[in-house]
Design a protein around this motif. Structure first.
Motif, short mmCIF file in Angstrom:
data_model
loop_
_atom_site.label_atom_id
_atom_site.label_comp_id
_atom_site.label_asym_id
_atom_site.label_seq_id
_atom_site.Cartn_x
_atom_site.Cartn_y
_atom_site.Cartn_z
N TRP A 94 -17.45 14.64 -72.67
CA TRP A 94 -16.63 15.85 -72.51
C TRP A 94 -15.25 15.53 -71.95
O TRP A 94 -14.26 16.17 -72.32
CB TRP A 94 -17.36 16.84 -71.60
N ILE A 95 -15.15 14.52 -71.09
CA ILE A 95 -13.84 14.10 -70.59
C ILE A 95 -13.01 13.54 -71.74
O ILE A 95 -11.82 13.84 -71.88
CB ILE A 95 -13.99 13.05 -69.47
N HIS A 96 -13.64 12.72 -72.60
CA HIS A 96 -12.93 12.20 -73.76
C HIS A 96 -12.42 13.34 -74.63
O HIS A 96 -11.25 13.34 -75.06
CB HIS A 96 -13.86 11.31 -74.60
N GLU A 97 -13.30 14.30 -74.92
CA GLU A 97 -12.92 15.41 -75.81
C GLU A 97 -11.80 16.26 -75.23
O GLU A 97 -11.00 16.83 -75.98
CB GLU A 97 -14.15 16.28 -76.09
N GLY A 98 -11.73 16.33 -73.90
CA GLY A 98 -10.68 17.13 -73.28
C GLY A 98 -9.39 16.37 -73.04
O GLY A 98 -8.28 16.91 -73.22
N LEU A 99 -9.48 15.09 -72.65
CA LEU A 99 -8.30 14.34 -72.23
C LEU A 99 -7.56 13.67 -73.38
O LEU A 99 -6.32 13.67 -73.41
CB LEU A 99 -8.72 13.29 -71.19
N TRP A 102 -4.80 15.55 -75.36
CA TRP A 102 -3.61 15.80 -74.56
C TRP A 102 -2.81 14.52 -74.33
O TRP A 102 -1.58 14.53 -74.33
CB TRP A 102 -3.99 16.43 -73.22
N THR A 144 -15.22 6.17 -68.42
CA THR A 144 -15.44 7.12 -67.33
C THR A 144 -16.67 6.78 -66.50
O THR A 144 -16.99 7.48 -65.55
CB THR A 144 -15.62 8.55 -67.89
#
Length: 377
Positions: A94-99, A102, A144
Motif C-alpha cells: 500500500w505504501i508503494h501504491e500511494g508513494l 507521487w 519498506t
C-alpha cells in the motif's frame, strides 16, 4: 455535501453489548481485512503465473528457493503463499501504491512500476521496477521492511534488464530507498551505487549459478546471494513462509517451530560438529547470536537424546538443565485484545549444556559434578 463511501450491506447487527465485544470485533475486522487482501493479491499473482515462478524480487534471497522456482518444482506448502494476514508485506504494498505515483509526478519524466525482464540463455526473469527517473538515469527500488543488503542483487537485476532491452535506457545509478516505518518521522535511508560492467557481471553470474542449481534444486545451498545461511523454520522468517518448507527441511517442519534443523546433523560426527560450533558461538561475544540458536537446534532437534557424540572436531556431551517457562506470545496477543487477562506461560526446554571431552576418556564414568538447574549454557 460530501458523500460517504459505503459498501453493500454485510448482514444484520452483531449484537455487541460491551466495550470488550466491540474491541474484539474491530480486531477481527482488521485481521479479516488483511487476510482478504492477501488472498486477493496472491490469487491475482497466481492467475498471472507469478506466484511460484522466479521473479526479480527473489534474486537476492535463498538460492535453493530460487532453484525451486526456476525449475518449476511443485511446492510442498503452497498454502504458506496463499494464506495469512501478511501485515508487513501488505502495508508495504500500500505504501508503494500511494508513494510511487507521487514520486514519479514530482520528478517528471519518470516511469513507475515498469515491467522488465532479465534474459539469461533460455530463461527470463520478470519483474517490476519501482521508479526510473529517465532524465537523470536513476533507477530506484523502494523498500519498506527490514534492511537487507541482498536487495542489491534485486535492484541490479532491474538495471541489467533495462540494459538488455534496446527500447529502454540503461541506468547510470541504482538506488535502494529504505523507509524506516519504526521511526515516528518515517525517515528514509538512501543507498546509491553506480551501475558498472562489474556490477552487471555479478548479477548475471548469480543468475547462472541459480540456473546450475535448478538442475538439482534439492541439493542447492540454503543461503542467499551473499552466502548467508537460511536458518530454517522458527529462526528465519524466509523459511517460515517458504512454499517449499517441508521439501527443504523435512516432513516434520512447521512454520515458526524450530527443530527441523536436525536434518543437517544425521549422524554422530555431524552432531558433534554442530555442538562444537555451538560452543564456539556460546563462548565468545558473537556478532551473530542467531547462529548459536541455529547450531543448538541442528544438534539437539528432532528429539535427539542427550549424550556423548564424537566427530572430527572432538568429543562433546550435551544435556539439558531444568525446564523453565516463558511468555506464550500468541496467547498474550489474544488475551491482551480482550483486556486485563493475566499473561499465560508455556514450558521451555532447559538450557543446553555442552562439554568437550578429552581424547581417550569418552565412555568412562565421569566424576560427580554439581549441576545447577538453570545455569547458562
Amino acid at each position: 455535501m460530501s458523500q460517504d463511501r459505503t459498501t453493500p450491506p454485510g448482514g444484520g447487527r452483531r449484537g455487541l453489548e460491551t466495550a470488550e465485544e466491540v474491541a474484539g470485533a474491530v480486531h477481527g475486522l482488521v485481521r479479516d481485512a488483511f487476510t482478504a487482501y492477501t488472498r486477493y493479491h496472491q490469487k491475482k499473482q497466481e492467475q498471472e503465473g507469478k506466484l511460484f515462478g522466479l521473479r526479480m524480487s527473489s534474486l537476492g534471497g535463498c538460492v535453493r528457493e530460487c532453484a525451486y522456482r526456476l525449475s518449476g518444482t511443485e511446492p510442498s506448502d503452497s498454502e504458506l503463499a496463499l494464506d495469512g494476514e501478511n501485515r508487513a508485506a501488505n502495508v508495504g504494498t500500500w505504501i508503494h501504491e500511494g508513494l510511487l505515483p507521487w514520486m514519479a509526478a514530482v520528478a517528471g519524466n519518470a516511469g513507475y512500476e515498469v515491467k522488465v525482464s532479465l534474459r539469461a540463455g533460455k530463461d527470463t526473469v520478470p519483474g517490476s521496477l519501482d521508479l526510473f527517473v529517465y532524465i537523470d538515469g536513476v533507477l530506484i527500488d523502494l523498500k519498506t521492511g527490514m534492511e537487507y543488503d541482498a536487495h542489491r542483487m534485486q535492484v541490479g537485476g532491474y538495471a541489467l534488464a533495462c540494459q538488455q532491452d534496446p527500447d529502454r535506457e540503461t541506468p547510470r545509478w541504482v538506488v535502494w530507498l529504505q523507509l524506516d516505518r519504526t521511526d515516528r518521522q518515517v525517515r528514509e535511508k538512501v543507498v546509491v551505487e553506480e551501475w558498472t560492467e562489474d556490477y552487471a557481471l555479478e548479477v548475471l553470474e548469480h543468475v547462472w549459478d541459480i540456473q546450475r542449481h535448478a538442475k538439482a534444486p534439492d541439493e542447492a545451498p540454503r543461503w542467499d546471494a551473499f552466502e548467508r545461511p537460511m536458518r530454517g523454520p522458527g529462526l528465519s522468517y524466509v523459511c517460515d513462509g517458504c512454499p517449499w518448507l517441508r521439501r527443504c527441511w523435512g516432513e516434520k517442519a512447521e512454520p515458526g517451530q524450530p527443530g527441523a534443523q536436525a536434518v543437517l546433523a544425521k549422524d554422530d560426527p555431524a552432531v558433534a560438529g554442530m555442538l562444537h560450533r555451538f560452543s564456539v558461538h556460546r563462548s565468545g561475544e558473537s556478532e551473530d547470536r542467531g547462529l548459536k540458536e541455529f547450531f543448538r537446534h541442528a544438534a539437539t532437534g528432532g528429539g535427539r537424546k542427550p549424550g556423548t557424540y564424537t566427530g572430527p572436531d572432538g568429543t562433546y556431551e550435551f544435556w539439558f538443565g531444568k525446564q523453565g517457562s516463558t511468555p506464550d506470545l500468541d496467547q498474550i496477543r489474544s488475551h491482551y485484545r480482550r483486556w486485563g487477562i493475566p499473561v499465560p506461560m508455556k514450558p521451555t526446554a532447559g538450557k543446553l549444556h555442552v562439554k568437550a571431552i578429552p581424547d581417550g576418556t569418552a565412555g568412562k564414568k565421569p566424576k560427580p559434578r554439581k549441576r545447577e538447574g538453570n545455569t547458562d549454557g
